[in-house]
Scaffold this active site. Sequence first.
Site, short mmCIF file in Angstrom:
data_model
loop_
_atom_site.label_atom_id
_atom_site.label_comp_id
_atom_site.label_asym_id
_atom_site.label_seq_id
_atom_site.Cartn_x
_atom_site.Cartn_y
_atom_site.Cartn_z
N LYS A 13 -2.15 47.50 -1.50
CA LYS A 13 -3.10 47.49 -2.63
C LYS A 13 -4.55 47.42 -2.13
O LYS A 13 -5.40 48.14 -2.62
CB LYS A 13 -2.83 46.30 -3.57
CG LYS A 13 -1.46 46.32 -4.23
CD LYS A 13 -1.33 45.24 -5.29
CE LYS A 13 -1.39 43.82 -4.77
NZ LYS A 13 -0.28 43.45 -3.86
N ARG A 88 -1.30 38.90 -12.45
CA ARG A 88 -0.06 38.58 -11.72
C ARG A 88 1.05 38.14 -12.69
O ARG A 88 2.17 37.93 -12.27
CB ARG A 88 -0.28 37.43 -10.74
CG ARG A 88 -1.10 37.77 -9.52
CD ARG A 88 -0.31 38.56 -8.51
NE ARG A 88 -0.23 38.00 -7.18
CZ ARG A 88 -1.12 38.17 -6.22
NH1 ARG A 88 -2.22 38.85 -6.42
NH2 ARG A 88 -0.91 37.66 -5.02
N ARG A 127 1.19 41.69 10.34
CA ARG A 127 -0.17 42.00 9.89
C ARG A 127 -1.22 41.12 10.57
O ARG A 127 -1.06 39.91 10.68
CB ARG A 127 -0.22 41.79 8.37
CG ARG A 127 -1.54 42.10 7.74
CD ARG A 127 -1.38 42.37 6.28
NE ARG A 127 -1.29 41.16 5.47
CZ ARG A 127 -1.44 41.14 4.15
NH1 ARG A 127 -1.63 42.27 3.50
NH2 ARG A 127 -1.34 40.03 3.48
N ARG A 163 -3.19 36.17 8.58
CA ARG A 163 -3.50 35.39 7.38
C ARG A 163 -2.62 34.15 7.34
O ARG A 163 -1.44 34.21 7.70
CB ARG A 163 -3.24 36.25 6.14
CG ARG A 163 -4.50 36.79 5.54
CD ARG A 163 -4.22 37.75 4.43
NE ARG A 163 -3.47 37.20 3.30
CZ ARG A 163 -3.31 37.82 2.16
NH1 ARG A 163 -3.86 39.01 1.98
NH2 ARG A 163 -2.61 37.27 1.18
N ARG A 174 6.26 34.33 -1.70
CA ARG A 174 5.37 35.26 -2.42
C ARG A 174 6.18 36.40 -3.02
O ARG A 174 5.92 36.85 -4.14
CB ARG A 174 4.30 35.81 -1.46
CG ARG A 174 3.22 34.77 -1.15
CD ARG A 174 2.49 35.07 0.13
NE ARG A 174 1.62 36.21 0.05
CZ ARG A 174 1.19 36.90 1.11
NH1 ARG A 174 1.56 36.55 2.32
NH2 ARG A 174 0.40 37.93 0.96
P1 AMP Z 1 -3.23 38.34 -2.43
O1 AMP Z 1 -4.30 38.51 -1.41
O2 AMP Z 1 -3.48 39.15 -3.68
O3 AMP Z 1 -1.84 38.53 -1.87
O4 AMP Z 1 -3.31 36.81 -2.92
C1 AMP Z 1 -3.13 35.73 -2.02
C2 AMP Z 1 -2.79 34.48 -2.81
O5 AMP Z 1 -3.87 34.17 -3.72
C3 AMP Z 1 -1.55 34.58 -3.71
O6 AMP Z 1 -0.35 34.30 -2.99
C4 AMP Z 1 -1.87 33.53 -4.77
O7 AMP Z 1 -1.64 32.21 -4.27
C5 AMP Z 1 -3.36 33.70 -4.96
N1 AMP Z 1 -3.69 34.69 -6.01
C6 AMP Z 1 -4.33 35.89 -5.84
N2 AMP Z 1 -4.49 36.51 -7.01
C7 AMP Z 1 -3.94 35.71 -7.95
C8 AMP Z 1 -3.78 35.81 -9.37
N3 AMP Z 1 -4.21 36.88 -10.06
N4 AMP Z 1 -3.14 34.79 -10.01
C9 AMP Z 1 -2.72 33.70 -9.34
N5 AMP Z 1 -2.83 33.55 -8.01
C10 AMP Z 1 -3.43 34.54 -7.31
#
Ligand code: AMP
Length: 220
Positions: A13, A88, A127, A163, A174
Amino acid sequence: MIIILLGPPGAGKGTQAKRLEQYYHLAHISTGDILRSAVKNATEIGKKAKPYMDAGELVPDKIIFQLIQDRLSRPDCKNGALFDGFPRNISQAEQLQNLNIIKKDKKKFAILIEVSDQEVINRLSGRLYCPNCHKPYNISNKISKDKLGNYICSQCGEKLKSRADDDIKTISNRLEVYHQHIAPLKDYYNKNSMLKIIDGIGTPDEVFRRILHILEISSS
Ligand code: AMP
C-alpha cells in the site's frame, strides 16, 4: 479524487500510495506513518498509540479520527486525498464517509490490494528500511553491506533497520486483526460501489499499472 487503499500489512500500500500521490497529485495520508512519527517524537498521541502498535493491535478509533481530522485540515487536501491504512474497521469507514471531503467528491475508490498470508509473512519478515531517507528494502533482494556486514542504504549509506512491528509474533497478530475487519469493509465499499480488487503479486510497476487501468476505466 479520493482513493482508499485497503490490503493486509505488506501488500504494498505504501509503495503504491507514493506512486498514486505523484500521478494524481493527491495528499497521501498514512495513519501508520503519522503514528510512527508521533511515537518517535514521544507526543501525547504517540505515547497512547505505542502499546497498541507494539502489539499489532488497532489504535483506538478516537485517536485515529482526531489525527485524520487534523491532517485533512491542511491545505494540500483540497485536490483530494489518498488514504493508506485508513479506515481499518467499519466504524472508521463510517466516520470517513460522513466527512465533507468524501461527500463532495464524485470520484472515490476503495482499492483492495490482495496478497496471501504466506506472501505477507515472507515480505514482512525480510522488510528493512532506511531510517534516514526511508527507502524500503527486502533481504530477498541484493542489498549492499558495510565492512561489518550490516545492510546499508544504496542511496545515502545509512545502516538499514527493520520496523519494530515486523517481528513474526506481531506480524501474525496484525494479520489476524486484518482478517477480522476486512470482510465487513469489503462488503461496505462494495455496497457503496467503491470497491476495486487488485492482485498484489508482481513488481511494484505491474501492480501500479493494474491500479491505473482500473481507475482509468472506472473514471471514464
Ligand atoms: P501500518 O503502517 O498501516 O501497517 O500501521 C502500523 C500500526 O499502526 C498498525 O498495526 C496499528 O497499530 C496502527 N494503525 C495504523 N493505522 C491505523 C488505523 N487506521 N486504525 C488503528 N490503528 C492503526
